[in-house]
Motif scaffolding. Structure first.
Motif, PDB file in Angstrom:
ATOM      1  N   SER A  13       0.878  -1.202  -0.077  1.00  0.00           N
ATOM      2  CA  SER A  13       0.024  -0.174  -0.107  1.00  0.00           C
ATOM      3  C   SER A  13       0.848   1.350   0.096  1.00  0.00           C
ATOM      4  O   SER A  13       1.911   1.237   0.546  1.00  0.00           O
ATOM      5  CB  SER A  13      -0.894  -0.009   1.299  1.00  0.00           C
ATOM      6  N   LEU A  14       0.483   2.375  -0.787  1.00  0.00           N
ATOM      7  CA  LEU A  14       1.270   3.498  -0.876  1.00  0.00           C
ATOM      8  C   LEU A  14       0.175   4.611  -0.711  1.00  0.00           C
ATOM      9  O   LEU A  14      -0.847   4.779  -1.242  1.00  0.00           O
ATOM     10  CB  LEU A  14       1.673   3.618  -2.329  1.00  0.00           C
ATOM     11  N   GLY A  15       0.710   5.518   0.333  1.00  0.00           N
ATOM     12  CA  GLY A  15      -0.149   6.975   0.355  1.00  0.00           C
ATOM     13  C   GLY A  15       0.468   7.893  -0.229  1.00  0.00           C
ATOM     14  O   GLY A  15       1.687   7.835  -0.397  1.00  0.00           O
ATOM     15  N   VAL A  16      -0.339   8.812  -1.027  1.00  0.00           N
ATOM     16  CA  VAL A  16       0.345   9.836  -1.822  1.00  0.00           C
ATOM     17  C   VAL A  16      -0.540  11.055  -1.075  1.00  0.00           C
ATOM     18  O   VAL A  16      -1.747  11.187  -0.884  1.00  0.00           O
ATOM     19  CB  VAL A  16      -0.221   9.702  -3.037  1.00  0.00           C
ATOM     20  N   ILE A  17       0.203  12.112  -0.613  1.00  0.00           N
ATOM     21  CA  ILE A  17      -0.016  13.422  -0.012  1.00  0.00           C
ATOM     22  C   ILE A  17       0.598  14.530  -0.703  1.00  0.00           C
ATOM     23  O   ILE A  17       1.600  14.512  -0.900  1.00  0.00           O
ATOM     24  CB  ILE A  17       0.102  13.253   1.560  1.00  0.00           C
ATOM     25  N   GLY A  18      -0.154  15.721  -0.619  1.00  0.00           N
ATOM     26  CA  GLY A  18       0.736  16.826  -1.086  1.00  0.00           C
ATOM     27  C   GLY A  18      -0.386  17.776  -1.284  1.00  0.00           C
ATOM     28  O   GLY A  18      -1.589  17.792  -0.972  1.00  0.00           O
ATOM     29  N   ALA A 177      -4.656  11.343  -0.003  1.00  0.00           N
ATOM     30  CA  ALA A 177      -5.439  11.976   0.749  1.00  0.00           C
ATOM     31  C   ALA A 177      -4.959  13.170   1.118  1.00  0.00           C
ATOM     32  O   ALA A 177      -3.861  13.609   0.764  1.00  0.00           O
ATOM     33  CB  ALA A 177      -5.590  11.162   1.894  1.00  0.00           C
ATOM     34  N   GLN A 178      -5.805  14.159   1.730  1.00  0.00           N
ATOM     35  CA  GLN A 178      -5.390  15.555   2.222  1.00  0.00           C
ATOM     36  C   GLN A 178      -4.864  15.326   3.836  1.00  0.00           C
ATOM     37  O   GLN A 178      -4.320  16.096   4.200  1.00  0.00           O
ATOM     38  CB  GLN A 178      -6.448  16.609   2.064  1.00  0.00           C
ATOM     39  N   ARG A 179      -5.773  14.154   4.459  1.00  0.00           N
ATOM     40  CA  ARG A 179      -5.340  14.174   5.650  1.00  0.00           C
ATOM     41  C   ARG A 179      -4.466  13.091   6.002  1.00  0.00           C
ATOM     42  O   ARG A 179      -4.542  12.079   5.601  1.00  0.00           O
ATOM     43  CB  ARG A 179      -6.913  13.804   6.439  1.00  0.00           C
ATOM     44  N   VAL A 180      -3.444  13.329   6.894  1.00  0.00           N
ATOM     45  CA  VAL A 180      -2.393  12.251   7.139  1.00  0.00           C
ATOM     46  C   VAL A 180      -3.065  11.176   8.012  1.00  0.00           C
ATOM     47  O   VAL A 180      -2.568   9.963   7.668  1.00  0.00           O
ATOM     48  CB  VAL A 180      -1.414  12.911   8.099  1.00  0.00           C
ATOM     49  N   SER A 181      -4.050  11.275   8.602  1.00  0.00           N
ATOM     50  CA  SER A 181      -4.816  10.103   9.417  1.00  0.00           C
ATOM     51  C   SER A 181      -5.178   9.139   8.404  1.00  0.00           C
ATOM     52  O   SER A 181      -5.203   7.785   8.729  1.00  0.00           O
ATOM     53  CB  SER A 181      -5.894  10.886  10.224  1.00  0.00           C
ATOM     54  N   ALA A 182      -5.589   9.552   6.978  1.00  0.00           N
ATOM     55  CA  ALA A 182      -6.078   8.632   6.410  1.00  0.00           C
ATOM     56  C   ALA A 182      -4.783   7.852   5.663  1.00  0.00           C
ATOM     57  O   ALA A 182      -5.238   6.573   5.181  1.00  0.00           O
ATOM     58  CB  ALA A 182      -6.698   9.057   4.921  1.00  0.00           C
ATOM     59  N   LEU A 183      -3.784   8.103   5.723  1.00  0.00           N
ATOM     60  CA  LEU A 183      -2.607   7.333   5.314  1.00  0.00           C
ATOM     61  C   LEU A 183      -1.721   6.637   6.197  1.00  0.00           C
ATOM     62  O   LEU A 183      -0.658   6.064   6.048  1.00  0.00           O
ATOM     63  CB  LEU A 183      -1.678   8.363   4.698  1.00  0.00           C
ATOM     64  N   MET A 184      -1.948   6.610   7.670  1.00  0.00           N
ATOM     65  CA  MET A 184      -1.121   6.150   8.745  1.00  0.00           C
ATOM     66  C   MET A 184      -1.154   4.451   8.354  1.00  0.00           C
ATOM     67  O   MET A 184       0.002   3.971   8.949  1.00  0.00           O
ATOM     68  CB  MET A 184      -1.856   6.224  10.049  1.00  0.00           C
ATOM     69  N   GLY A 185      -2.182   3.919   7.745  1.00  0.00           N
ATOM     70  CA  GLY A 185      -1.977   2.399   7.659  1.00  0.00           C
ATOM     71  C   GLY A 185      -1.181   2.064   6.481  1.00  0.00           C
ATOM     72  O   GLY A 185      -1.084   0.774   6.484  1.00  0.00           O
ATOM     73  N   ARG A 188       4.189   2.628   2.853  1.00  0.00           N
ATOM     74  CA  ARG A 188       5.165   3.833   2.459  1.00  0.00           C
ATOM     75  C   ARG A 188       4.081   5.098   2.344  1.00  0.00           C
ATOM     76  O   ARG A 188       2.820   4.943   1.707  1.00  0.00           O
ATOM     77  CB  ARG A 188       6.063   3.687   1.410  1.00  0.00           C
ATOM     78  N   ILE A 189       4.817   6.361   2.158  1.00  0.00           N
ATOM     79  CA  ILE A 189       3.797   7.593   2.029  1.00  0.00           C
ATOM     80  C   ILE A 189       4.730   8.278   0.883  1.00  0.00           C
ATOM     81  O   ILE A 189       6.105   8.263   1.361  1.00  0.00           O
ATOM     82  CB  ILE A 189       3.348   8.388   3.251  1.00  0.00           C
ATOM     83  N   LEU A 190       4.297   8.666   0.007  1.00  0.00           N
ATOM     84  CA  LEU A 190       4.870   9.529  -1.030  1.00  0.00           C
ATOM     85  C   LEU A 190       4.530  10.917  -0.994  1.00  0.00           C
ATOM     86  O   LEU A 190       3.205  11.169  -1.056  1.00  0.00           O
ATOM     87  CB  LEU A 190       4.558   9.107  -2.425  1.00  0.00           C
ATOM     88  N   VAL A 191       5.168  11.860  -0.680  1.00  0.00           N
ATOM     89  CA  VAL A 191       5.060  13.322  -0.724  1.00  0.00           C
ATOM     90  C   VAL A 191       5.239  14.095  -1.933  1.00  0.00           C
ATOM     91  O   VAL A 191       6.523  14.041  -2.467  1.00  0.00           O
ATOM     92  CB  VAL A 191       5.675  13.973   0.560  1.00  0.00           C
ATOM     93  N   LEU A 192       4.219  14.447  -2.369  1.00  0.00           N
ATOM     94  CA  LEU A 192       4.480  15.332  -3.785  1.00  0.00           C
ATOM     95  C   LEU A 192       4.659  16.892  -3.551  1.00  0.00           C
ATOM     96  O   LEU A 192       3.790  17.315  -2.661  1.00  0.00           O
ATOM     97  CB  LEU A 192       3.584  15.210  -5.004  1.00  0.00           C
ATOM     98  N   ASP A 193       5.315  17.521  -4.165  1.00  0.00           N
ATOM     99  CA  ASP A 193       5.431  19.085  -4.246  1.00  0.00           C
ATOM    100  C   ASP A 193       5.768  19.689  -5.448  1.00  0.00           C
ATOM    101  O   ASP A 193       6.865  19.254  -6.042  1.00  0.00           O
ATOM    102  CB  ASP A 193       6.676  19.454  -3.199  1.00  0.00           C
ATOM    103  N   GLY A 201       8.826   7.511   2.406  1.00  0.00           N
ATOM    104  CA  GLY A 201       8.994   6.800   3.540  1.00  0.00           C
ATOM    105  C   GLY A 201       8.020   6.321   4.446  1.00  0.00           C
ATOM    106  O   GLY A 201       6.753   6.587   3.834  1.00  0.00           O
ATOM    107  N   THR A 202       7.900   5.519   5.491  1.00  0.00           N
ATOM    108  CA  THR A 202       7.191   5.087   6.360  1.00  0.00           C
ATOM    109  C   THR A 202       6.272   6.396   7.098  1.00  0.00           C
ATOM    110  O   THR A 202       7.116   7.462   6.949  1.00  0.00           O
ATOM    111  CB  THR A 202       7.330   4.188   7.442  1.00  0.00           C
ATOM    112  N   HIS A 203       5.276   6.213   7.626  1.00  0.00           N
ATOM    113  CA  HIS A 203       4.810   7.431   8.445  1.00  0.00           C
ATOM    114  C   HIS A 203       5.668   7.862   9.652  1.00  0.00           C
ATOM    115  O   HIS A 203       5.833   8.851   9.749  1.00  0.00           O
ATOM    116  CB  HIS A 203       3.456   6.848   8.947  1.00  0.00           C
ATOM    117  N   GLY A 204       6.160   6.883  10.009  1.00  0.00           N
ATOM    118  CA  GLY A 204       7.124   6.924  11.269  1.00  0.00           C
ATOM    119  C   GLY A 204       8.326   7.805  10.986  1.00  0.00           C
ATOM    120  O   GLY A 204       8.796   8.722  11.560  1.00  0.00           O
ATOM    121  N   GLU A 205       8.871   7.245   9.570  1.00  0.00           N
ATOM    122  CA  GLU A 205      10.215   7.971   9.277  1.00  0.00           C
ATOM    123  C   GLU A 205       9.980   9.538   8.739  1.00  0.00           C
ATOM    124  O   GLU A 205      10.745  10.225   9.159  1.00  0.00           O
ATOM    125  CB  GLU A 205      10.354   7.281   7.953  1.00  0.00           C
ATOM    126  N   LEU A 206       8.678   9.657   8.260  1.00  0.00           N
ATOM    127  CA  LEU A 206       8.296  11.012   7.565  1.00  0.00           C
ATOM    128  C   LEU A 206       8.009  12.057   8.811  1.00  0.00           C
ATOM    129  O   LEU A 206       7.736  13.067   8.574  1.00  0.00           O
ATOM    130  CB  LEU A 206       7.391  11.137   6.664  1.00  0.00           C
TER     131      LEU A 206
END
Length: 206
Positions: A13-18, A177-185, A188-193, A201-206
């Motif tokens: 699973s991959l979360g994408v936020i930005g 998602a816009q909310r970090v809470s939606a990606l905690m599970g 890894r999470i990808l941050v776009l800018d 990285g993982t939620h803990g790493e970021l």
């Protein structure tokens, strides 16, 4: 989108936020070929998406868009757009996991309740949950959720995420998602800018 490179293993699973306009939806839209990349490659199962049969690719990728479009007809007919041959138990199971079963059962017609064009007779949160249920009926190998819980309250979102986590085992999932809470599970999470990958990285790493 520029300078983006990552891999997502099958069943991961991959979360994408930005920020708004950072390219989240554009990135997700490359998977089912709603757009084609002008350079580089998008591989699904190790195969360039441009080499897939388009119908087969879109059967493999379930996509819940931000807009949560519903079609004129009934609740049941909308769910069956996901998979025409789904049984009643599968429809109810998808509704339950999408946190939509209670409000559908509360309607006098239940699954046969009418749906107006674009779902205007349902609230934003209800439309989102029905769109997620339709994608669950589709039962694709890859599930993309594009900011698809933005109109639901935090309690409903939490229950929905827990239900999806149980159902998603073995399925590859991309959650925007816009909310970090939606990606905690997510694994890894990808941050776009501004269309570029600024962190992964993982939620803990970021």
């Amino acid at each position: 989108l520029r300078d983006i490179s990552f891999s997502l293993p099958e069943g991961g699973s991959l979360g994408v936020i930005g920020a708004t306009g950072s390219g989240k939806t554009s990135l997700a839209s490359l998977l089912p070929r709603l757009y084609d990349a002008s350079s580089g490659q998008v591989l699904v199962g190790g195969v360039d998406v441009r080499d897939w049969d388009l119908a087969a690719l879109r059967r493999a990728v379930g996509f819940v868009t931000q807009e949560s479009l519903l079609f004129s007809g009934t609740v049941e007919s909308n769910l069956r757009y996901g998979r025409e041959g789904a049984g009643p138990g599968e429809l109810e199971g998808a509704l339950a996991d999408a946190q939509a079963l209670d409000f559908i059962r509360a309607l006098p017609e239940g699954l046969l309740a009418p749906v107006e064009q674009r779902g205007h007779n349902f609230s934003g949160g209800q439309k989102q949950r029905l769109s997620i249920a339709r994608a669950l009926v589709h039962d694709a190998r890859i599930l993309v959720l594009d900011d698809s819980t933005s109109a639901v309250d935090l309690g409903t979102e939490s229950r929905l995420r827990a239900a999806l986590a149980a159902r998603e085992r073995g399925r590859t999932v991309v959650v925007i998602a816009q909310r970090v809470s939606a990606l905690m599970g997510c694994d890894r999470i990808l941050v776009l800018d501004f269309g570029r990958m600024s962190a992964l990285g993982t939620h803990g790493e970021l």
